[in-house]
Design a protein around this motif. Structure first.
Motif, PDB file in Angstrom:
ATOM      1  N   PRO A   1      28.436  49.062  42.744  1.00 34.91           N
ATOM      2  CA  PRO A   1      27.957  47.919  42.086  1.00 34.91           C
ATOM      3  C   PRO A   1      29.107  46.964  41.540  1.00 34.91           C
ATOM      4  N   TYR A   2      30.333  47.166  41.932  1.00 37.43           N
ATOM      5  CA  TYR A   2      31.621  46.735  41.590  1.00 37.43           C
ATOM      6  C   TYR A   2      32.007  46.147  42.814  1.00 37.43           C
ATOM      7  N   LYS A   3      32.487  44.827  43.077  1.00 36.84           N
ATOM      8  CA  LYS A   3      32.887  44.190  44.117  1.00 36.84           C
ATOM      9  C   LYS A   3      34.102  43.273  44.118  1.00 36.84           C
ATOM     10  N   SER A   4      34.784  43.482  42.637  1.00 36.42           N
ATOM     11  CA  SER A   4      35.884  42.679  42.411  1.00 36.42           C
ATOM     12  C   SER A   4      36.824  43.511  41.241  1.00 36.42           C
TER      13      SER A   4
ATOM     14  N   PRO B   1      37.791  42.830  38.322  1.00 36.45           N
ATOM     15  CA  PRO B   1      37.210  42.576  37.007  1.00 36.45           C
ATOM     16  C   PRO B   1      36.069  43.461  36.877  1.00 36.45           C
ATOM     17  N   ALA B   2      35.167  43.557  37.974  1.00 37.46           N
ATOM     18  CA  ALA B   2      33.948  44.249  37.982  1.00 37.46           C
ATOM     19  C   ALA B   2      34.145  45.983  38.059  1.00 37.46           C
ATOM     20  N   LEU B   3      35.118  46.193  38.922  1.00 37.53           N
ATOM     21  CA  LEU B   3      35.643  47.672  38.968  1.00 37.53           C
ATOM     22  C   LEU B   3      36.360  47.927  37.558  1.00 37.53           C
TER      23      LEU B   3
ATOM     24  N   ALA C   1      35.451  46.927  34.764  1.00 35.28           N
ATOM     25  CA  ALA C   1      34.598  47.014  33.662  1.00 35.28           C
ATOM     26  C   ALA C   1      33.568  48.146  33.950  1.00 35.28           C
ATOM     27  N   TYR C   2      33.252  48.672  35.112  1.00 29.12           N
ATOM     28  CA  TYR C   2      32.481  49.690  35.417  1.00 29.12           C
ATOM     29  C   TYR C   2      33.220  51.091  35.028  1.00 29.12           C
TER      30      TYR C   2
ATOM     31  N   SER D   1      43.773  38.849  38.733  1.00 29.65           N
ATOM     32  CA  SER D   1      43.021  39.427  37.632  1.00 29.65           C
ATOM     33  C   SER D   1      44.030  39.857  36.625  1.00 29.65           C
TER      34      SER D   1
END
Length: 325
Positions: free
Chosen positions: A140-143, A145-147, A149-150, A244
């Motif tokens: 569900p994380y593709k960047s 910042p998303a990684l 956050a996960y 990032s």
């Protein structure tokens, strides 16, 4: 002018003082008169293996001898490097050296069975490379910042895989810089990581472009960033981690090295061939396709480069908080 008798005695004395010189000169002049071996300190299928085989194919017609590729995987390149150190310094064994074998391992291992400075003579540097941060296609994380956050939402339940300094250090740096509770899993070689990444047993990894290529082409893993200082020619649309996390840069390199004591004329000749290989359009294009930025440095410049590179890896390992094994 010396009398004839004295001249003859002086000549005999000079010959007696250097009894091995003719055989040494003859051996170097005849080099190579049998197959030349290139040790790859990693498994078949990785970037070092590709570079060694590409270089071997280029060298064979110039040396007029077979070039034998000898894969010695394990311990982050330590096993293959130790094998090179223990080889006879006769010009018939070379090593594809890397930032792991000659820069980072000094700070990742409490004891190395070789000295990266004293035990080797360098032929030249081939070029530098960055690694790609990859995640499973279904993640569900593709960047970055998303990684991040996960990982923060799932403390202690996120894992990354690594097999060398180029894969361990950027992941550990990400962990330290973003203050994440993630765990590293050590693998013997890079080919073991991709299946676990695809299956979701590990959540991310930093891989070289060549080893990641089949999985990336299949769509089973997704690239999210590169560890270089700037976006790469191979992936111009892929952001850097530094976009990032400012200041985040980890780059590696590949070179060719021989056991200490290898005759200088042989090192010089191999260095000239290495320069030709990097300048060759077909070889250079192949290296670029696999994620390397070609940039030849001769032996003396490579020596100076490594002084600074060891300091860089010392700092990266310290900042990443990696404890020597």
């Amino acid at each position: 002018m010396l009398p004839q008798g004295l001249k003859r005695r002086a000549l005999l004395a000079a010959v007696a003082a250097t009894p091995l010189l003719p055989s040494i000169v003859r051996a170097q002049a005849d080099w190579p008169n049998r197959p030349v071996r290139i040790i790859i300190p990693s498994a078949a299928g990785g970037a070092a293996d590709f570079i060694g085989r590409t270089l071997g194919r280029f060298l064979e017609p110039h040396l007029r001898q077979p070039v034998v590729i000898d894969n010695r995987a394990g311990a982050g390149g330590v096993l293959g490097t130790e094998a090179a150190k223990q080889s006879a310094p006769d010009g018939y064994t070379f090593l594809v050296s890397t930032n792991s074998t000659h820069s980072a391992n000094e700070f990742l291992f409490r004891r190395l069975p070789y000295d990266p400075v004293r035990d080797f003579a360098h032929v030249g540097l081939l070029g530098t490379f960055a690694t790609i941060a990859v995640v499973p296609a279904e993640a569900p994380y593709k960047s970055i910042p998303a990684l991040v956050a996960y990982a923060r939402a799932n403390p202690g339940r996120v894992f990354f895989g690594y097999y060398s300094s180029s894969s361990q250090v950027p992941a550990a740096l990400l962990k330290a810089r973003a203050e994440l509770d993630v765990t590293g899993a050590s693998y013997r070689n890079i080919t073991q990581i991709v299946p676990d990444l695809i299956s979701g047993q590990i959540h991310f990894a930093f891989l070289d472009a060549l080893s990641a290529a089949p999985a990336l082409q299949s769509g089973r893993v997704v690239p999210i960033a590169v560890s270089a200082a700037r976006r790469t020619v191979q992936h111009p649309d892929l952001p850097t981690v530094a976009e990032s996390i400012p200041g985040f840069v980890v780059e590696g390199w590949f070179g060719l090295t021989a056991p200490a004591g290898t005759p200088r004329p042989i090192l010089d000749r191999m260095g000239a061939l290495l320069r030709e290989a990097v300048a060759d359009q077909a070889v250079s294009a192949a290296l670029v396709r696999q994620g390397l930025t070609p940039g030849f440095l001769p032996a003396d410049e490579m020596d100076r480069f490594l002084v600074a590179d060891r300091e860089r890896w010392r700092d990266w390992v310290r900042i990443a908080g990696i404890q020597p094994e």
